[in-house]
Design a protein around this motif. Structure first.
Motif, PDB file in Angstrom:
ATOM      1  N   ARG A  25       5.731 -33.895   9.804  1.00 48.97           N
ATOM      2  CA  ARG A  25       5.990 -35.132  10.555  1.00 48.97           C
ATOM      3  C   ARG A  25       7.066 -35.970   9.866  1.00 48.97           C
ATOM      4  NH1 ARG A  25       0.510 -34.712  11.355  1.00 48.97           N
ATOM      5  NH2 ARG A  25      -0.009 -36.116   9.663  1.00 48.97           N
ATOM      6  N   ALA A  26       7.042 -36.015   8.532  1.00 53.10           N
ATOM      7  CA  ALA A  26       8.035 -36.803   7.790  1.00 53.10           C
ATOM      8  C   ALA A  26       9.447 -36.259   7.998  1.00 53.10           C
ATOM      9  CB  ALA A  26       7.685 -36.815   6.302  1.00 53.10           C
ATOM     10  N   TYR A  27       9.576 -34.964   8.135  1.00 54.98           N
ATOM     11  CA  TYR A  27      10.887 -34.334   8.323  1.00 54.98           C
ATOM     12  C   TYR A  27      11.392 -34.441   9.762  1.00 54.98           C
ATOM     13  CZ  TYR A  27      11.605 -32.105   3.796  1.00 54.98           C
ATOM     14  OH  TYR A  27      11.860 -31.870   2.476  1.00 54.98           O
ATOM     15  N   ARG A  28      10.500 -34.697  10.699  1.00 54.99           N
ATOM     16  CA  ARG A  28      10.860 -34.644  12.112  1.00 54.99           C
ATOM     17  C   ARG A  28      12.066 -35.529  12.448  1.00 54.99           C
ATOM     18  NH1 ARG A  28       5.588 -34.936  14.829  1.00 54.99           N
ATOM     19  NH2 ARG A  28       5.333 -32.811  14.155  1.00 54.99           N
ATOM     20  N   GLU A  29      12.039 -36.797  12.056  1.00 55.59           N
ATOM     21  CA  GLU A  29      13.122 -37.722  12.415  1.00 55.59           C
ATOM     22  C   GLU A  29      14.453 -37.357  11.754  1.00 55.59           C
ATOM     23  OE1 GLU A  29      14.375 -42.326  11.742  1.00 55.59           O
ATOM     24  OE2 GLU A  29      12.247 -41.925  12.096  1.00 55.59           O
ATOM     25  N   PRO A  39      11.868 -25.083  10.247  1.00 58.89           N
ATOM     26  CA  PRO A  39      12.224 -23.702   9.877  1.00 58.89           C
ATOM     27  C   PRO A  39      13.739 -23.455   9.907  1.00 58.89           C
ATOM     28  CG  PRO A  39      10.353 -23.692  11.365  1.00 58.89           C
ATOM     29  CD  PRO A  39      10.871 -25.106  11.320  1.00 58.89           C
ATOM     30  N   GLN A  40      14.437 -24.065  10.857  1.00 58.18           N
ATOM     31  CA  GLN A  40      15.894 -23.926  10.894  1.00 58.18           C
ATOM     32  C   GLN A  40      16.530 -24.580   9.662  1.00 58.18           C
ATOM     33  OE1 GLN A  40      16.789 -25.713  14.696  1.00 58.18           O
ATOM     34  NE2 GLN A  40      16.329 -23.828  15.831  1.00 58.18           N
ATOM     35  N   TYR A  41      15.997 -25.704   9.252  1.00 59.19           N
ATOM     36  CA  TYR A  41      16.469 -26.395   8.047  1.00 59.19           C
ATOM     37  C   TYR A  41      16.277 -25.512   6.810  1.00 59.19           C
ATOM     38  CZ  TYR A  41      16.464 -30.130   4.445  1.00 59.19           C
ATOM     39  OH  TYR A  41      16.690 -30.921   3.344  1.00 59.19           O
ATOM     40  N   VAL A  42      15.137 -24.841   6.729  1.00 58.45           N
ATOM     41  CA  VAL A  42      14.872 -23.927   5.607  1.00 58.45           C
ATOM     42  C   VAL A  42      15.919 -22.810   5.585  1.00 58.45           C
ATOM     43  CG1 VAL A  42      13.221 -22.222   4.706  1.00 58.45           C
ATOM     44  CG2 VAL A  42      12.416 -24.463   5.465  1.00 58.45           C
ATOM     45  N   VAL A  43      16.225 -22.249   6.752  1.00 60.82           N
ATOM     46  CA  VAL A  43      17.248 -21.206   6.842  1.00 60.82           C
ATOM     47  C   VAL A  43      18.600 -21.763   6.391  1.00 60.82           C
ATOM     48  CG1 VAL A  43      18.551 -19.737   8.436  1.00 60.82           C
ATOM     49  CG2 VAL A  43      16.048 -19.841   8.590  1.00 60.82           C
ATOM     50  N   MET A  44      18.931 -22.960   6.853  1.00 62.14           N
ATOM     51  CA  MET A  44      20.206 -23.569   6.468  1.00 62.14           C
ATOM     52  C   MET A  44      20.274 -23.779   4.954  1.00 62.14           C
ATOM     53  SD  MET A  44      22.021 -23.732   9.167  1.00 62.14           S
ATOM     54  CE  MET A  44      23.386 -24.719   8.603  1.00 62.14           C
ATOM     55  N   MET A  45      19.204 -24.279   4.359  1.00 66.89           N
ATOM     56  CA  MET A  45      19.213 -24.482   2.901  1.00 66.89           C
ATOM     57  C   MET A  45      19.428 -23.163   2.167  1.00 66.89           C
ATOM     58  SD  MET A  45      16.483 -27.510   2.019  1.00 66.89           S
ATOM     59  CE  MET A  45      15.079 -26.740   2.813  1.00 66.89           C
ATOM     60  N   THR A 101      30.693 -24.947  11.629  1.00 61.12           N
ATOM     61  CA  THR A 101      29.738 -26.000  11.990  1.00 61.12           C
ATOM     62  C   THR A 101      28.544 -25.984  11.045  1.00 61.12           C
ATOM     63  OG1 THR A 101      30.391 -25.798  14.307  1.00 61.12           O
ATOM     64  CG2 THR A 101      28.300 -26.902  13.870  1.00 61.12           C
ATOM     65  N   GLY A 102      28.039 -24.798  10.727  1.00 59.55           N
ATOM     66  CA  GLY A 102      26.915 -24.675   9.801  1.00 59.55           C
ATOM     67  C   GLY A 102      27.260 -25.178   8.414  1.00 59.55           C
ATOM     68  N   HIS A 103      28.453 -24.841   7.939  1.00 56.63           N
ATOM     69  CA  HIS A 103      28.899 -25.327   6.627  1.00 56.63           C
ATOM     70  C   HIS A 103      29.020 -26.848   6.622  1.00 56.63           C
ATOM     71  CE1 HIS A 103      29.684 -21.794   4.189  1.00 56.63           C
ATOM     72  NE2 HIS A 103      30.211 -21.190   5.240  1.00 56.63           N
ATOM     73  N   SER A 104      29.597 -27.409   7.675  1.00 57.84           N
ATOM     74  CA  SER A 104      29.835 -28.851   7.709  1.00 57.84           C
ATOM     75  C   SER A 104      28.532 -29.649   7.824  1.00 57.84           C
ATOM     76  CB  SER A 104      30.793 -29.218   8.833  1.00 57.84           C
ATOM     77  OG  SER A 104      30.252 -28.895  10.077  1.00 57.84           O
ATOM     78  N   LEU A 105      27.489 -29.039   8.345  1.00 56.29           N
ATOM     79  CA  LEU A 105      26.197 -29.721   8.466  1.00 56.29           C
ATOM     80  C   LEU A 105      25.591 -30.031   7.097  1.00 56.29           C
ATOM     81  CD1 LEU A 105      24.417 -30.653  10.844  1.00 56.29           C
ATOM     82  CD2 LEU A 105      23.175 -28.508  10.626  1.00 56.29           C
ATOM     83  N   LYS A 106      26.003 -29.304   6.080  1.00 52.23           N
ATOM     84  CA  LYS A 106      25.478 -29.508   4.726  1.00 52.23           C
ATOM     85  C   LYS A 106      25.693 -30.941   4.252  1.00 52.23           C
ATOM     86  CE  LYS A 106      25.663 -27.427   0.132  1.00 52.23           C
ATOM     87  NZ  LYS A 106      26.268 -26.353  -0.675  1.00 52.23           N
ATOM     88  N   LEU A 107      26.849 -31.480   4.513  1.00 56.03           N
ATOM     89  CA  LEU A 107      27.156 -32.846   4.103  1.00 56.03           C
ATOM     90  C   LEU A 107      26.228 -33.846   4.793  1.00 56.03           C
ATOM     91  CD1 LEU A 107      29.012 -34.637   2.414  1.00 56.03           C
ATOM     92  CD2 LEU A 107      30.571 -34.718   4.362  1.00 56.03           C
ATOM     93  N   GLU A 108      25.964 -33.623   6.068  1.00 58.74           N
ATOM     94  CA  GLU A 108      25.066 -34.510   6.812  1.00 58.74           C
ATOM     95  C   GLU A 108      23.621 -34.404   6.325  1.00 58.74           C
ATOM     96  OE1 GLU A 108      25.574 -34.618  11.153  1.00 58.74           O
ATOM     97  OE2 GLU A 108      27.313 -33.308  10.815  1.00 58.74           O
ATOM     98  N   ALA A 109      23.245 -33.248   5.813  1.00 61.28           N
ATOM     99  CA  ALA A 109      21.862 -33.016   5.373  1.00 61.28           C
ATOM    100  C   ALA A 109      21.632 -33.411   3.915  1.00 61.28           C
ATOM    101  CB  ALA A 109      21.508 -31.537   5.554  1.00 61.28           C
TER     102      ALA A 109
END
Length: 144
Positions: A25-29, A39-45, A101-109
């Protein structure tokens, strides 16, 4: 007989279940801002750590079930975050690689771990490290 062993308050597994749900729930927002599920975030990390890995390596690194990972990768491909390609050296293997796009998302995360840890008002960094070590022991004990 009082059956104390069957009371929820005495169950380690139930506490882990509640903690897992609370963390999800904390990660949802913050993840919704990135249009990612946990799970997608875990894959991205995993891919931000090491890009262009086999699906088998990704399964090992993330501990996500192969069938579930296939569905996750499909959805992430549809979002243009990654692509799944044939390995040039072994056509039976598939490699997962980030798109631009996947690489650039790293900065946002980048601030998400800090944003989540800030919610742990009662745990300091030393206790968090101890908790991770204990959870690693639980996972190791329960993994075949």
């Amino acid at each position: 007989m009082s059956f104390e062993q069957l009371k929820l308050k005495n169950q380690l597994c139930h506490r882990l279940y509640m903690a897992s749900n609370s963390i999800a729930r904390a990660y949802r927002e913050p993840l919704a801002e990135l249009n990612l599920t946990y799970p997608q975030y875990v894959v991205m990390m995993a891919l931000w750590e090491q890009d262009e890995v086999t699906i088998a390596e990704l399964i090992d690194k993330t501990a996500i079930d192969g069938g579930a990972l296939t569905q996750i990768l499909k959805k992430m491909t549809d979002k243009s975050l990654l692509s799944v390609i044939k390995d040039e050296h072994d056509k039976r293997k598939r490699l997962v690689q980030l798109t631009h796009t996947g690489h650039s998302l790293k900065l946002e995360a980048a601030d998400i771990p800090k944003r989540i840890f800030c919610k742990f008002d009662s745990i300091d960094t030393t206790q968090a490290q101890q908790l991770m070590q204990l959870l690693d022991l639980v996972v190791n004990d329960l993994t075949d």
